[in-house]
Design a protein around this motif. Structure first.
Motif, short mmCIF file in Angstrom:
data_model
loop_
_atom_site.label_atom_id
_atom_site.label_comp_id
_atom_site.label_asym_id
_atom_site.label_seq_id
_atom_site.Cartn_x
_atom_site.Cartn_y
_atom_site.Cartn_z
N THR A 287 -25.87 -7.49 80.05
CA THR A 287 -25.79 -6.25 79.26
C THR A 287 -26.01 -6.90 77.74
O THR A 287 -25.84 -8.01 77.44
CB THR A 287 -24.03 -5.70 79.38
OG1 THR A 287 -23.38 -7.08 79.16
CG2 THR A 287 -23.96 -5.36 80.64
N PRO A 288 -26.37 -5.75 77.02
CA PRO A 288 -26.86 -6.04 75.54
C PRO A 288 -25.63 -6.54 74.96
O PRO A 288 -24.37 -6.36 75.01
CB PRO A 288 -27.12 -4.63 75.00
CG PRO A 288 -27.34 -3.78 76.29
CD PRO A 288 -26.65 -4.29 77.57
N GLN A 289 -25.68 -7.60 73.79
CA GLN A 289 -24.63 -7.98 73.14
C GLN A 289 -25.28 -7.99 71.62
O GLN A 289 -26.33 -7.68 71.30
CB GLN A 289 -24.53 -9.48 73.31
CG GLN A 289 -23.91 -9.53 74.82
CD GLN A 289 -23.50 -11.10 74.89
OE1 GLN A 289 -23.37 -11.97 74.06
NE2 GLN A 289 -22.94 -11.39 76.04
N GLU A 290 -24.15 -8.12 70.65
CA GLU A 290 -24.59 -8.19 69.30
C GLU A 290 -25.16 -9.29 68.94
O GLU A 290 -25.39 -10.39 69.91
CB GLU A 290 -23.23 -7.99 68.56
CG GLU A 290 -22.31 -6.81 68.50
CD GLU A 290 -21.77 -6.13 67.69
OE1 GLU A 290 -21.32 -6.87 66.62
OE2 GLU A 290 -21.08 -5.11 67.60
N GLU A 291 -25.80 -9.36 67.92
CA GLU A 291 -26.53 -10.60 67.25
C GLU A 291 -25.93 -11.39 66.30
O GLU A 291 -26.53 -11.62 65.16
CB GLU A 291 -28.06 -10.13 66.95
CG GLU A 291 -28.82 -9.30 68.15
CD GLU A 291 -30.26 -8.77 67.69
OE1 GLU A 291 -30.19 -8.73 66.68
OE2 GLU A 291 -30.64 -8.29 68.74
N ASN A 292 -24.85 -12.04 66.69
CA ASN A 292 -24.09 -12.97 65.67
C ASN A 292 -24.26 -14.08 65.75
O ASN A 292 -23.24 -15.07 66.25
CB ASN A 292 -22.44 -12.32 65.79
CG ASN A 292 -22.33 -11.04 65.62
OD1 ASN A 292 -22.77 -10.69 64.58
ND2 ASN A 292 -21.31 -10.31 66.20
N THR A 293 -25.26 -14.79 65.34
CA THR A 293 -25.26 -16.19 65.15
C THR A 293 -26.36 -16.50 64.09
O THR A 293 -27.29 -15.54 63.72
CB THR A 293 -25.80 -16.95 66.45
OG1 THR A 293 -26.14 -18.26 66.25
CG2 THR A 293 -27.03 -16.42 66.94
N TYR A 294 -26.29 -17.60 63.51
CA TYR A 294 -27.01 -18.03 62.36
C TYR A 294 -28.35 -18.49 62.89
O TYR A 294 -29.30 -18.75 62.19
CB TYR A 294 -26.32 -18.71 61.28
CG TYR A 294 -26.68 -20.24 61.11
CD1 TYR A 294 -27.09 -20.97 60.00
CD2 TYR A 294 -26.31 -21.13 62.04
CE1 TYR A 294 -27.26 -22.17 59.91
CE2 TYR A 294 -26.40 -22.34 62.22
CZ TYR A 294 -27.05 -22.88 60.88
OH TYR A 294 -27.21 -24.28 60.79
N ALA A 295 -28.45 -18.85 64.30
CA ALA A 295 -29.49 -19.35 64.68
C ALA A 295 -30.34 -18.21 65.05
O ALA A 295 -30.67 -17.73 66.06
CB ALA A 295 -29.42 -20.22 66.25
#
Ligand SMILES: *Cc1c(COP(=O)(O)O)cnc(C)c1O
Ligand SMILES: [Zn+2]
Length: 408
Positions: A287-295
């Motif tokens: 399922t879609p997730q948020e894009e919370n990473t600095y990578a």
């Protein structure tokens, strides 16, 4: 193509002739390129590889989906070094660790392998313009390889993309759009434009040939290890094309009779964006997730190649591990300091996962492990400087220098 049987939908199984500009199945599923390994066995062997003078990814063209008379386009891609990382292995209590540095490719990421394939297929199909959306590296590698091939590009990146990648894109002369939005929104805009204008589509997963270019990293690893198959290969995962490509390359070598087993994949994602690992771990559809990473290169909330990636992880009896941004930052410093390999954040995420697993005692002590560094650290120097700190400042004064380093 005598070595290719067809393109087959990974969802419904429908087969299509392998046209150079084919994209997805009518059911919406992504396609996998199916090979004739009996034919391939007549074209490639350990001996033929040993005699091959071509150091680039095209040395494996017997296992690549191009016509026999096609001239490969793009830059000099592949042939990246593999290093024995003995210091790190000793430190982590691993028997043997290799680092495959794909950040040394011409535009400084593993994406060059897919982009060289994309421009080759675009030229084969007679296109003059090629387009994609990307978190940054697919874009900059497409722009560079297309510049060499003489193709025009339309490229879409989220406006958070690091400046190093933007600089590459502008230098290579891309028609670049920095989209105010997420990677998902960037992708949607590129899709609308590509559908309307009919450009060659280099979007991850949508084009089945891209993973086929990326898989050459696995061919290379096995050949560089003298066909001694490692136990694990660790990969950073965003859209899932890289890990699926690595699996395909390992599978090719196995099916062509060049190796006798397939290593277990270690799929590493960022804690703040890990839809593929979550699906494998829970056994539920992704399922879609948020894009919370600095990578940034693996901040992909809606992975386009999830079906192939999940299958690759499961079929290889793989391991999934998620790492925090702090663990990624620590791995970036650790790899640079102890192996001399400076990767971008997503580039060292695989290593971060492997470090975590080995510290938790989850990897076999006798194992031989390969960790792929997928992108070079100079692509994003702002985050790198934040991570490693500033240099000692000093006047032209030996005493001050000695004091600062505690030498006096
Ligand atoms: C694209 C990319 C990845 C991940 O590849 P996917 O095909 O998106 O899973 C990892 N590292 C770097 C540096 C990348 O550019
Ligand atoms: Zn289908």
């Amino acid at each position: 193509m005598k070595n290719v049987k067809c393109c087959k939908c990974v969802r419904c199984g429908k087969e299509y002739p392998a046209a150079p500009d084919i994209t997805t199945c009518e059911c919406g599923g992504i396609l996998d390129v199916i090979y004739d390994y009996e034919y391939i066995k007549t074209k490639i062997s350990k001996e033929s590889l040993a005699q091959c003078g071509d150091p680039t990814m095209w040395r494996y063209r017997a296992m690549l989906p191009i016509e026999e008379d096609t001239v490969p386009q793009g830059l000099r891609v592949g042939g990246s070094p593999i290093y024995e990382a003995d210091n790190i292995a000793r430190n982590l209590g691993i028997k043997k660790l290799y680092i495959k540095d794909d950040g040394i490719n011409p535009t400084s990421s593993l994406k060059d392998r897919a982009s060289a394939m994309a421009v080759t297929k675009a030229v084969e199909a007679g296109y003059r313009t090629i387009a994609c959306s990307s978190t940054g590296n697919a874009a900059s590698s497409l722009a560079g390889n297309a510049a060499k091939a003489g193709l025009k590009t339309y490229i879409f990146v989220p406006d958070r993309a690091p400046k190093g990648k933007i600089a590459q894109l502008m230098m290579f002369g891309a028609n670049l759009t920095a989209v105010r939005g997420t990677y998902e929104e960037t992708f949607e805009l590129s899709k609308k434009a590509i559908d309307k204008y009919g450009w060659y589509n280099r979007n991850a997963a949508i084009n089945p040939y891209l993973s086929e270019g990326k898989k050459t990293v696995a061919h290379e690893i096995l050949e560089q290890l003298d066909f001694e198959t490692p136990d694990y290969v660790a990969v950073s995962v965003g859209d899932g094309c890289t890990i699926a490509g690595v699996y395909k390359g390992l599978y090719d070598m196995y099916m062509a009779g060049l190796t006798d087993k397939i290593p277990r994949l270690i799929s590493v994602q960022a804690e703040g964006c890990c839809p593929i690992n979550t699906a494998v771990i829970t056994g539920e559809p992704w399922t879609p997730q948020e894009e919370n990473t600095y990578a940034d290169s693996i901040a992909v909330g809606v992975p386009r190649n999830a079906d192939k990636a999940i299958k690759a992880i499961i079929d290889s009896d793989g391991i999934c591990v998620n790492v925090s941004d702090d663990e990624i930052r620590a791995a970036q410093r650790y790899l640079a300091k102890n192996a001399g390999v400076f990767g971008e954040p997503a580039g060292v995420t695989a290593a971060a996962g492997l470090i975590k697993l080995s510290r938790e005692g989850k990897l076999d002590k006798d194992a031989t492990i390969v960790s792929i560094v997928t992108g070079n650290g100079l692509k994003d120097i702002e985050s790198a400087i934040q991570n490693c700190g500033a240099p000692v400042s000093c006047g032209n004064d030996l005493e001050e220098f000695e004091e600062k380093f505690g030498l006096a």
